[in-house]
Design an enzyme around this catalytic site. Structure first.
Site, mmCIF file in Angstrom:
data_model
loop_
_atom_site.group_PDB
_atom_site.id
_atom_site.type_symbol
_atom_site.label_atom_id
_atom_site.label_comp_id
_atom_site.label_asym_id
_atom_site.label_seq_id
_atom_site.Cartn_x
_atom_site.Cartn_y
_atom_site.Cartn_z
ATOM 1 C CG ASN A 294 19.053 -1.318 -13.682
ATOM 2 O OD1 ASN A 294 19.403 -2.132 -14.517
ATOM 3 N ND2 ASN A 294 19.536 -0.097 -13.635
ATOM 4 C CB VAL B 79 28.313 -4.472 -7.615
ATOM 5 C CG1 VAL B 79 29.160 -3.311 -8.113
ATOM 6 C CG2 VAL B 79 29.099 -5.312 -6.610
ATOM 7 C CG ASP C 187 30.132 4.817 -1.645
ATOM 8 O OD1 ASP C 187 30.370 5.469 -2.672
ATOM 9 O OD2 ASP C 187 29.261 3.932 -1.588
ATOM 10 N NE ARG D 7 34.599 6.279 -5.358
ATOM 11 C CZ ARG D 7 33.539 6.104 -6.121
ATOM 12 N NH1 ARG D 7 32.314 6.323 -5.647
ATOM 13 N NH2 ARG D 7 33.669 5.714 -7.373
ATOM 14 C CG HIS E 116 26.375 3.145 -3.985
ATOM 15 N ND1 HIS E 116 27.625 3.655 -3.788
ATOM 16 C CD2 HIS E 116 26.243 2.984 -5.324
ATOM 17 C CE1 HIS E 116 28.238 3.782 -4.960
ATOM 18 N NE2 HIS E 116 27.417 3.388 -5.907
HETATM 19 P P1 NAX Z 1 29.431 -2.074 -17.769
HETATM 20 O O1 NAX Z 1 28.368 -1.368 -18.533
HETATM 21 O O2 NAX Z 1 30.843 -2.035 -18.207
HETATM 22 O O3 NAX Z 1 29.027 -3.609 -17.639
HETATM 23 C C1 NAX Z 1 27.757 -4.015 -17.261
HETATM 24 C C2 NAX Z 1 27.535 -5.369 -17.877
HETATM 25 O O4 NAX Z 1 26.298 -5.862 -17.364
HETATM 26 C C3 NAX Z 1 27.394 -5.330 -19.408
HETATM 27 O O5 NAX Z 1 28.311 -6.253 -19.969
HETATM 28 C C4 NAX Z 1 25.958 -5.711 -19.656
HETATM 29 O O6 NAX Z 1 25.801 -6.464 -20.844
HETATM 30 C C5 NAX Z 1 25.662 -6.539 -18.431
HETATM 31 N N1 NAX Z 1 24.250 -6.649 -18.087
HETATM 32 C C6 NAX Z 1 23.273 -5.729 -18.240
HETATM 33 N N2 NAX Z 1 22.105 -6.236 -17.839
HETATM 34 C C7 NAX Z 1 22.352 -7.485 -17.420
HETATM 35 C C8 NAX Z 1 21.536 -8.519 -16.923
HETATM 36 N N3 NAX Z 1 20.210 -8.371 -16.800
HETATM 37 N N4 NAX Z 1 22.109 -9.695 -16.598
HETATM 38 C C9 NAX Z 1 23.438 -9.875 -16.747
HETATM 39 N N5 NAX Z 1 24.258 -8.946 -17.235
HETATM 40 C C10 NAX Z 1 23.728 -7.763 -17.575
HETATM 41 O O7 NAX Z 1 29.261 -1.549 -16.270
HETATM 42 P P2 NAX Z 1 30.298 -1.654 -15.064
HETATM 43 O O8 NAX Z 1 31.194 -0.487 -15.109
HETATM 44 O O9 NAX Z 1 30.881 -3.005 -15.013
HETATM 45 O O10 NAX Z 1 29.317 -1.397 -13.828
HETATM 46 C C11 NAX Z 1 28.348 -2.353 -13.453
HETATM 47 C C12 NAX Z 1 27.412 -1.784 -12.418
HETATM 48 O O11 NAX Z 1 28.122 -1.406 -11.242
HETATM 49 C C13 NAX Z 1 26.662 -0.514 -12.881
HETATM 50 O O12 NAX Z 1 25.311 -0.625 -12.494
HETATM 51 C C14 NAX Z 1 27.325 0.569 -12.061
HETATM 52 O O13 NAX Z 1 26.464 1.669 -11.856
HETATM 53 C C15 NAX Z 1 27.602 -0.168 -10.777
HETATM 54 N N6 NAX Z 1 28.584 0.427 -9.872
HETATM 55 C C16 NAX Z 1 28.354 0.296 -8.556
HETATM 56 C C17 NAX Z 1 29.231 0.780 -7.613
HETATM 57 C C18 NAX Z 1 28.973 0.630 -6.161
HETATM 58 O O14 NAX Z 1 29.760 1.164 -5.375
HETATM 59 N N7 NAX Z 1 27.931 -0.064 -5.717
HETATM 60 C C19 NAX Z 1 30.449 1.515 -8.024
HETATM 61 C C20 NAX Z 1 30.864 1.234 -9.427
HETATM 62 C C21 NAX Z 1 29.739 1.123 -10.409
HETATM 63 O O15 NAX Z 1 29.320 2.415 -10.764
#
Ligand code: NAX
Length: 328
Positions: A105, A129, A159, A162, A187
């Site tokens: 990442n 995020v 968080d 929550r 986080h």
């Molecule tokens: P999803 O897997 O449903 O969607 C992620 C999307 O990002 C996919 O469509 C993928 O194709 C796309 N993607 C991957 N690499 C990319 C890149 N280099 N450029 C553009 N798009 C890219 O995940 P989702 O549930 O939407 O979660 C997204 C992120 O939020 C994850 O990393 C998750 O861990 C994080 N979160 C963060 C939270 C926070 O409080 N900061 C809470 C919620 C979530 O867990």
């Protein structure tokens, strides 16, 4: 009519994107008099699904949605952007170490930081995020050296929400009655939800909850593990609540925070509370409607200081793992 605000969202075909985009397009985030131009960014494999998301957004016929551009080209995606919501990242897979995830990442956020540097509007603000969001934000920020540090944020509002919900549940009040709930640190499962400085109906939590063992134990653990509990129940990670928290983070930065409250967001440290300058760490913050700043003089207490230090140590460890992605 105001001129459109350009809002770029990465990972736009993902599940958080699905909850987030209609709320941005509706005017709920940036105001009901503010047109928005959406730049939706995906990787190539996500472009087909993104085309469907675009169709649905068009079918909503949002009056404030000026334009939608779907792209996998970062320079195009961040052209003239005023707000960049960096949601997309690669999820952790079985057998993957934290270090591997940080590396995979991290590289994404090098490219995105550089593209933001080249293309964004002068007033750009960024909310990260995608996890690990603090360190991803640090990487993007360090790869965009001309953008002031106070424009960078990583999300810990979910968080906070929550933790508020858990305290409200325990005491039978509404979550809106819980204020000054700060998340300190990373986080991650080391985050510290500060119950000692939080208020319930304006008075300390300790006056409402006498079970200190619960506060120090299950309360903290449940907030730290809430994401895992959602996955266990839903089979999918938090999306609606994450999108909502992202919206609240932006709204909070764009409004003056009342003097009797604060909110959590991870921002570059200015050295406060002994945190290394520039580290993206969650603090209690207040905004003046453009910039979130760290609230000073909050006494974490002995217990809180120990918990916060654990989370800080993790952040420093993450930083050392990605040192090759951080230009001097
Ligand atoms: P999803 O897997 O449903 O969607 C992620 C999307 O990002 C996919 O469509 C993928 O194709 C796309 N993607 C991957 N690499 C990319 C890149 N280099 N450029 C553009 N798009 C890219 O995940 P989702 O549930 O939407 O979660 C997204 C992120 O939020 C994850 O990393 C998750 O861990 C994080 N979160 C963060 C939270 C926070 O409080 N900061 C809470 C919620 C979530 O867990």
């Amino acid at each position: 009519m105001k001129s459109p605000l350009v809002v770029s969202v990465t990972g736009a075909a993902g599940q958080i994107g699905y909850s987030l985009l209609p709320r941005i397009a509706s005017g709920q985030v940036f105001g009901y008099d503010q047109p928005v131009a959406l730049r939706l960014i995906e990787i190539e494999p996500g472009m087909k699904a993104l085309a469907g998301v675009v169709m649905e957004l068009n079918d909503c016929a949002f009056p404030l949605l000026e334009s939608i551009e779907a792209t996998s080209d970062l320079d195009h995606g961040f052209k003239g952007t005023n707000w960049a919501l960096l949601v997309g990242s690669v999820p952790r897979k079985a057998g993957m170490e934290r270090k591997d995830l940080l590396g995979i990442n991290g590289k994404i956020f090098v490219g995105q930081g550089q593209a933001i540097e080249r293309n964004a509007a002068p007033d750009i603000r960024v909310l990260v995020v995608g996890n690990p969001c603090n360190t991803n934000c640090l990487i993007a920020m360090r790869n965009a050296p001309s953008i002031p540090e106070n424009r960078w944020h990583a999300m810990t509002r979910l968080d906070e929400n929550r933790a508020k919900s858990a305290l409200a549940h325990r005491t039978g009040v509404h979550s809106r009655d819980v204020t000054r709930l700060a998340i300190w640190g990373n986080h991650s499962s080391t985050l510290y939800p500060d119950f000692e400085n939080a208020l319930i109906r304006g008075t300390p939590v300790s006056q409402h909850i006498h079970d200190r063992a619960w506060l120090e134990g299950d309360f903290i653990k449940d907030v730290q593990q809430r994401g895992a509990a959602i996955i266990a129940a839903r089979g999918l990670s938090s999306a609606k609540s994450a999108a909502h928290a992202a919206i609240e983070t932006v709204q909070t930065i764009r409004a003056v925070t009342p003097a009797d409250d604060w909110h959590s967001v991870a921002i570059p440290s200015d050295g406060s509370y002994g945190v290394e300058k520039g580290l993206i760490c969650s603090f209690p913050t207040r905004s003046d409607a453009t910039t979130a700043s760290i609230v000073q003089g909050v006494d974490l207490g002995e217990f809180g200081r120990v918990k916060f230090q654990l989370s800080l140590n993790e952040l420093l460890e993450e930083k050392s793992m990605v040192s090759d992605l951080l230009p001097k």
